[in-house]
Motif scaffolding. Sequence first.
Motif, PDB file in Angstrom:
ATOM      1  N   LEU A 154       0.827  -1.194   0.000  1.00 23.98           N
ATOM      2  CA  LEU A 154       0.000   0.000   0.000  1.00 23.98           C
ATOM      3  C   LEU A 154       0.873   1.260   0.000  1.00 23.98           C
ATOM      4  CD1 LEU A 154      -1.601  -2.367   1.435  1.00 23.98           C
ATOM      5  CD2 LEU A 154      -2.970  -0.593   2.446  1.00 23.98           C
ATOM      6  N   PHE A 155       0.411   2.282  -0.729  1.00 25.77           N
ATOM      7  CA  PHE A 155       1.099   3.572  -0.790  1.00 25.77           C
ATOM      8  C   PHE A 155       0.104   4.702  -0.552  1.00 25.77           C
ATOM      9  CE2 PHE A 155       3.611   0.631  -3.245  1.00 25.77           C
ATOM     10  CZ  PHE A 155       4.909   0.940  -2.905  1.00 25.77           C
ATOM     11  N   GLY A 156       0.545   5.746   0.132  1.00 22.34           N
ATOM     12  CA  GLY A 156      -0.306   6.888   0.464  1.00 22.34           C
ATOM     13  C   GLY A 156      -0.531   7.857  -0.685  1.00 22.34           C
ATOM     14  N   GLU A 157       0.251   7.721  -1.756  1.00 20.90           N
ATOM     15  CA  GLU A 157       0.093   8.566  -2.938  1.00 20.90           C
ATOM     16  C   GLU A 157      -0.018   7.682  -4.180  1.00 20.90           C
ATOM     17  OE1 GLU A 157       2.926  11.716  -3.402  1.00 20.90           O
ATOM     18  OE2 GLU A 157       2.841  12.264  -1.285  1.00 20.90           O
ATOM     19  N   GLN A 158      -0.531   8.257  -5.248  1.00 26.11           N
ATOM     20  CA  GLN A 158      -0.623   7.520  -6.503  1.00 26.11           C
ATOM     21  C   GLN A 158       0.766   7.229  -7.050  1.00 26.11           C
ATOM     22  OE1 GLN A 158      -3.299   9.205  -9.358  1.00 26.11           O
ATOM     23  NE2 GLN A 158      -4.985   9.318  -7.907  1.00 26.11           N
ATOM     24  N   GLY A 159       0.886   6.178  -7.828  1.00 29.00           N
ATOM     25  CA  GLY A 159       2.132   5.852  -8.492  1.00 29.00           C
ATOM     26  C   GLY A 159       2.950   4.748  -7.834  1.00 29.00           C
ATOM     27  N   CYS A 160       2.510   4.242  -6.699  1.00 25.50           N
ATOM     28  CA  CYS A 160       3.179   3.135  -6.010  1.00 25.50           C
ATOM     29  C   CYS A 160       4.661   3.414  -5.734  1.00 25.50           C
ATOM     30  CB  CYS A 160       3.028   1.829  -6.804  1.00 25.50           C
ATOM     31  SG  CYS A 160       1.328   1.236  -6.886  1.00 25.50           S
ATOM     32  N   SER A 161       4.959   4.652  -5.306  1.00 25.40           N
ATOM     33  CA  SER A 161       6.357   4.934  -4.986  1.00 25.40           C
ATOM     34  C   SER A 161       6.532   5.810  -3.744  1.00 25.40           C
ATOM     35  CB  SER A 161       7.064   5.593  -6.179  1.00 25.40           C
ATOM     36  OG  SER A 161       6.481   6.844  -6.466  1.00 25.40           O
ATOM     37  N   LYS A 162       5.515   6.565  -3.360  1.00 24.41           N
ATOM     38  CA  LYS A 162       5.657   7.466  -2.216  1.00 24.41           C
ATOM     39  C   LYS A 162       4.697   7.089  -1.093  1.00 24.41           C
ATOM     40  CE  LYS A 162       7.281  11.371  -4.902  1.00 24.41           C
ATOM     41  NZ  LYS A 162       7.033  12.742  -5.296  1.00 24.41           N
ATOM     42  N   GLN A 163       5.135   7.334   0.127  1.00 20.52           N
ATOM     43  CA  GLN A 163       4.376   7.039   1.348  1.00 20.52           C
ATOM     44  C   GLN A 163       4.049   5.546   1.453  1.00 20.52           C
ATOM     45  OE1 GLN A 163       1.052   9.623   2.112  1.00 20.52           O
ATOM     46  NE2 GLN A 163       2.196  11.462   1.564  1.00 20.52           N
ATOM     47  N   ASN A 164       5.095   4.748   1.432  1.00 18.25           N
ATOM     48  CA  ASN A 164       4.976   3.292   1.556  1.00 18.25           C
ATOM     49  C   ASN A 164       4.326   2.954   2.894  1.00 18.25           C
ATOM     50  OD1 ASN A 164       5.391   0.545   1.875  1.00 18.25           O
ATOM     51  ND2 ASN A 164       7.509   0.604   1.198  1.00 18.25           N
ATOM     52  N   GLN A 165       3.197   2.246   2.848  1.00 13.87           N
ATOM     53  CA  GLN A 165       2.456   1.876   4.057  1.00 13.87           C
ATOM     54  C   GLN A 165       2.712   0.426   4.484  1.00 13.87           C
ATOM     55  OE1 GLN A 165       0.710   4.304   5.617  1.00 13.87           O
ATOM     56  NE2 GLN A 165       1.342   5.682   3.982  1.00 13.87           N
TER      57      GLN A 165
ATOM     58  N   CYS B  53     -15.543  -9.488   1.227  1.00 17.42           N
ATOM     59  CA  CYS B  53     -15.127  -8.090   1.298  1.00 17.42           C
ATOM     60  C   CYS B  53     -14.252  -7.889   2.537  1.00 17.42           C
ATOM     61  CB  CYS B  53     -16.371  -7.199   1.375  1.00 17.42           C
ATOM     62  SG  CYS B  53     -16.021  -5.434   1.308  1.00 17.42           S
ATOM     63  N   LYS B  54     -12.987  -7.520   2.315  1.00 13.08           N
ATOM     64  CA  LYS B  54     -12.027  -7.331   3.401  1.00 13.08           C
ATOM     65  C   LYS B  54     -11.620  -5.856   3.480  1.00 13.08           C
ATOM     66  CE  LYS B  54     -10.387 -10.513   5.222  1.00 13.08           C
ATOM     67  NZ  LYS B  54     -10.730 -11.259   6.426  1.00 13.08           N
ATOM     68  N   SER B  55     -11.835  -5.243   4.614  1.00 12.09           N
ATOM     69  CA  SER B  55     -11.496  -3.834   4.821  1.00 12.09           C
ATOM     70  C   SER B  55      -9.988  -3.625   4.860  1.00 12.09           C
ATOM     71  CB  SER B  55     -12.119  -3.348   6.132  1.00 12.09           C
ATOM     72  OG  SER B  55     -11.670  -2.044   6.430  1.00 12.09           O
ATOM     73  N   LEU B  56      -9.554  -2.492   4.336  1.00 10.58           N
ATOM     74  CA  LEU B  56      -8.155  -2.099   4.470  1.00 10.58           C
ATOM     75  C   LEU B  56      -7.937  -1.378   5.795  1.00 10.58           C
ATOM     76  CD1 LEU B  56      -7.369  -1.037   0.822  1.00 10.58           C
ATOM     77  CD2 LEU B  56      -6.416  -2.962   2.072  1.00 10.58           C
ATOM     78  N   GLN B  57      -8.946  -1.332   6.635  1.00  8.67           N
ATOM     79  CA  GLN B  57      -8.878  -0.844   8.003  1.00  8.67           C
ATOM     80  C   GLN B  57      -8.335   0.578   8.115  1.00  8.67           C
ATOM     81  OE1 GLN B  57      -6.506  -3.949   9.681  1.00  8.67           O
ATOM     82  NE2 GLN B  57      -8.160  -5.414   9.627  1.00  8.67           N
ATOM     83  N   GLY B  58      -8.795   1.457   7.240  1.00 15.57           N
ATOM     84  CA  GLY B  58      -8.429   2.857   7.319  1.00 15.57           C
ATOM     85  C   GLY B  58      -7.020   3.178   6.865  1.00 15.57           C
ATOM     86  N   SER B  59      -6.322   2.216   6.254  1.00 15.11           N
ATOM     87  CA  SER B  59      -4.982   2.502   5.739  1.00 15.11           C
ATOM     88  C   SER B  59      -5.097   3.485   4.576  1.00 15.11           C
ATOM     89  CB  SER B  59      -4.310   1.210   5.255  1.00 15.11           C
ATOM     90  OG  SER B  59      -4.187   0.293   6.310  1.00 15.11           O
ATOM     91  N   PRO B  60      -4.328   4.567   4.610  1.00  8.79           N
ATOM     92  CA  PRO B  60      -4.432   5.572   3.540  1.00  8.79           C
ATOM     93  C   PRO B  60      -3.747   5.093   2.263  1.00  8.79           C
ATOM     94  CG  PRO B  60      -2.729   6.194   5.099  1.00  8.79           C
ATOM     95  CD  PRO B  60      -3.353   4.932   5.615  1.00  8.79           C
ATOM     96  N   ALA B  61      -4.468   4.376   1.418  1.00  6.15           N
ATOM     97  CA  ALA B  61      -3.867   3.778   0.222  1.00  6.15           C
ATOM     98  C   ALA B  61      -4.491   4.346  -1.038  1.00  6.15           C
ATOM     99  CB  ALA B  61      -4.031   2.266   0.265  1.00  6.15           C
TER     100      ALA B  61
ATOM    101  N   ASN C 144      -3.989   2.610  -9.136  1.00 10.28           N
ATOM    102  CA  ASN C 144      -4.204   3.917  -8.531  1.00 10.28           C
ATOM    103  C   ASN C 144      -5.682   4.200  -8.341  1.00 10.28           C
ATOM    104  OD1 ASN C 144      -1.415   5.055  -8.557  1.00 10.28           O
ATOM    105  ND2 ASN C 144      -1.639   4.706 -10.752  1.00 10.28           N
ATOM    106  N   ASN C 145      -5.991   5.082  -7.392  1.00  4.59           N
ATOM    107  CA  ASN C 145      -7.353   5.541  -7.169  1.00  4.59           C
ATOM    108  C   ASN C 145      -7.283   7.012  -6.773  1.00  4.59           C
ATOM    109  OD1 ASN C 145     -10.126   5.165  -7.112  1.00  4.59           O
ATOM    110  ND2 ASN C 145     -10.162   4.599  -4.976  1.00  4.59           N
TER     111      ASN C 145
END
Length: 115
Positions: A32-43, A58-66, A103-104
């Motif tokens: 998971l990443f906090g920004e688009q592009g799968c390179s910044k804010q690695n979660q 359906c499995k929640s990402l539990q509020g992870s900022p992805a 991305n989303n």
Amino acid sequence: MHASLFIASVAALASSTSALTIRNKHVADFRLFGEQGCSKQNQGVWTVIDVDFKPNECKSLQGSPAMSILNIDTNKGCTFSLYADEACTEASKRDCPPGRCCNNLQDWKAWSMVC
């Protein structure tokens, strides 16, 4: 007497550990990443094993900022899907193939898998 009891205990532990290893099979890894592009804010990485889900559950990402998720690997024959809502509606569903960055515009909220 104590030695035979010890050996029996070790044998029982070894066989139960072996059974757990056989039962829990690796299915997928995604990062998971906090920004688009799968390179910044690695979660971090989520590892999925066979007992983590039921087909289409359906499995929640539990509020992870992805805002982007990299499907590192998924077992052959499995489909990893992401959702923009926590209810996993078809309208918000997007399949994310292995090796792909998905991305989303807003955070991804949930995931599901079918094998």
